[in-house]
Design a protein around this motif. Structure first.
Motif, PDB file in Angstrom:
ATOM      1  N   ASP A 136       6.367  -4.701   6.154  1.00 41.73           N
ATOM      2  CA  ASP A 136       6.853  -5.594   5.457  1.00 41.73           C
ATOM      3  C   ASP A 136       6.550  -5.677   4.062  1.00 41.73           C
ATOM      4  O   ASP A 136       7.836  -5.269   3.051  1.00 41.73           O
ATOM      5  CB  ASP A 136       7.713  -7.159   5.952  1.00 41.73           C
ATOM      6  N   SER A 137       5.027  -5.103   4.450  1.00 40.60           N
ATOM      7  CA  SER A 137       5.805  -4.717   2.362  1.00 40.60           C
ATOM      8  C   SER A 137       5.454  -3.349   2.058  1.00 40.60           C
ATOM      9  O   SER A 137       4.989  -3.054   0.499  1.00 40.60           O
ATOM     10  CB  SER A 137       4.070  -5.477   2.601  1.00 40.60           C
ATOM     11  N   LEU A 197       3.169  -8.329   8.288  1.00 42.02           N
ATOM     12  CA  LEU A 197       3.289  -7.973   6.624  1.00 42.02           C
ATOM     13  C   LEU A 197       3.032  -6.470   6.310  1.00 42.02           C
ATOM     14  O   LEU A 197       3.984  -6.399   5.185  1.00 42.02           O
ATOM     15  CB  LEU A 197       2.058  -9.155   6.231  1.00 42.02           C
ATOM     16  N   THR A 231       6.898  -2.457  -1.621  1.00 44.22           N
ATOM     17  CA  THR A 231       5.418  -2.414  -2.469  1.00 44.22           C
ATOM     18  C   THR A 231       4.085  -1.632  -2.410  1.00 44.22           C
ATOM     19  O   THR A 231       4.165  -1.104  -3.763  1.00 44.22           O
ATOM     20  CB  THR A 231       5.245  -4.488  -2.492  1.00 44.22           C
ATOM     21  N   VAL A 232       4.060  -1.250  -1.267  1.00 42.54           N
ATOM     22  CA  VAL A 232       3.172  -0.503  -1.637  1.00 42.54           C
ATOM     23  C   VAL A 232       3.588   0.768  -2.263  1.00 42.54           C
ATOM     24  O   VAL A 232       2.697   1.391  -3.490  1.00 42.54           O
ATOM     25  CB  VAL A 232       2.438  -0.606  -0.052  1.00 42.54           C
ATOM     26  N   GLN A 258      -2.118 -12.589   0.087  1.00 45.69           N
ATOM     27  CA  GLN A 258      -1.559 -12.249   1.247  1.00 45.69           C
ATOM     28  C   GLN A 258      -2.703 -11.993   2.295  1.00 45.69           C
ATOM     29  O   GLN A 258      -2.878 -12.296   3.201  1.00 45.69           O
ATOM     30  CB  GLN A 258      -0.141 -12.083   1.941  1.00 45.69           C
ATOM     31  N   SER A 262       2.148   3.662   7.039  1.00 47.32           N
ATOM     32  CA  SER A 262       2.199   1.966   7.331  1.00 47.32           C
ATOM     33  C   SER A 262       0.854   2.077   7.729  1.00 47.32           C
ATOM     34  O   SER A 262      -0.682   1.287   7.850  1.00 47.32           O
ATOM     35  CB  SER A 262       2.378   0.932   8.401  1.00 47.32           C
ATOM     36  N   LEU A 293       0.110  -9.525  -3.495  1.00 50.00           N
ATOM     37  CA  LEU A 293       0.397  -8.785  -1.775  1.00 50.00           C
ATOM     38  C   LEU A 293      -0.851  -9.157  -1.458  1.00 50.00           C
ATOM     39  O   LEU A 293      -1.129  -9.097  -0.217  1.00 50.00           O
ATOM     40  CB  LEU A 293       0.794  -7.529  -1.922  1.00 50.00           C
TER      41      LEU A 293
END
Lengths: 130, 130
Positions: free
Chosen positions: B110-111, B107, B114-115, A96, A20, A93
């Motif tokens: 949490d994503s 964000l 999807t990533v 957002q 991340s 996405l």
């Protein structure tokens, strides 16, 4: 244990190998953030996007678009035409993320008088010391 | 005039010489963002902050703190003690910026499913082409 050493509830974005953190860098990086904001305004073709994001080189823009596409933030569409046209647009996405980035940018821009005041004071303190 | 060329209503953050672009980079940069989020959790002394922000070098942390201080995001306080203790904390502006950054990081984190899915698809397309 002091509470700032309690990492259990914290984002793992602090860990150097966390994926991340890499995605965060892609969307907040020098060019990634501006490309997302630009694509939040409208779809763009490569050359128009390069004009919008002042100062980005062709190579850096290309690399930035690849990173954003790989992370699922944007989609590259080839439009049937002669010659073929390539257009970029945000995924849900990406939208957002762009919205939150825009909020951050609005805050920074609205705060520039405060920032400039701080910079002036900081530089004056430095000069006094020198 | 196509609407993506209408810059009149847009953030001047797109202009290469705009000072807000530099401040945006300070707060969203690789280390600046993590330092702001960390200081959003608690005040920190230099060495504890360096442990919190995994992977940052002493030199980069020092430079990052100076940039954030200059832009009015953090304050450096020297506490009377022997030896003197130096502590960093957010200004009200730094707090606002940290809150928005935290929203963006939440964000992104949490994503990540999807990533990761997008990354897998992207890499598979690349392999097919190669």
């Amino acid at each position: 244990m002091p509470d700032h050493d309690d990492q259990s509830l914290e984002a793992d974005v602090f860990a150097r190998d966390c994926s991340s953190r890499s995605t965060l860098q892609t969307v907040t990086g020098r060019w990634g953030s501006l490309v997302l904001i630009a694509l939040g305004e409208s779809n763009y073709r490569f050359s128009a996007l390069r004009r919008r994001v002042d100062g980005v080189s062709e190579r850096m823009l290309s690399q930035t678009l690849q990173n954003l596409e790989r992370d699922g933030m944007i989609v590259r569409t080839v439009l049937e035409a002669i010659p073929p046209k390539v257009e970029y647009h945000l995924t849900p996405l990406g939208r957002q993320v762009a919205d939150r980035l825009q909020g951050l940018i609005d805050l920074v821009q609205d705060s520039m008088p405060t920032v400039r005041e701080a910079q002036t004071e900081y530089d004056a303190r430095r000069e006094t010391k020198a």
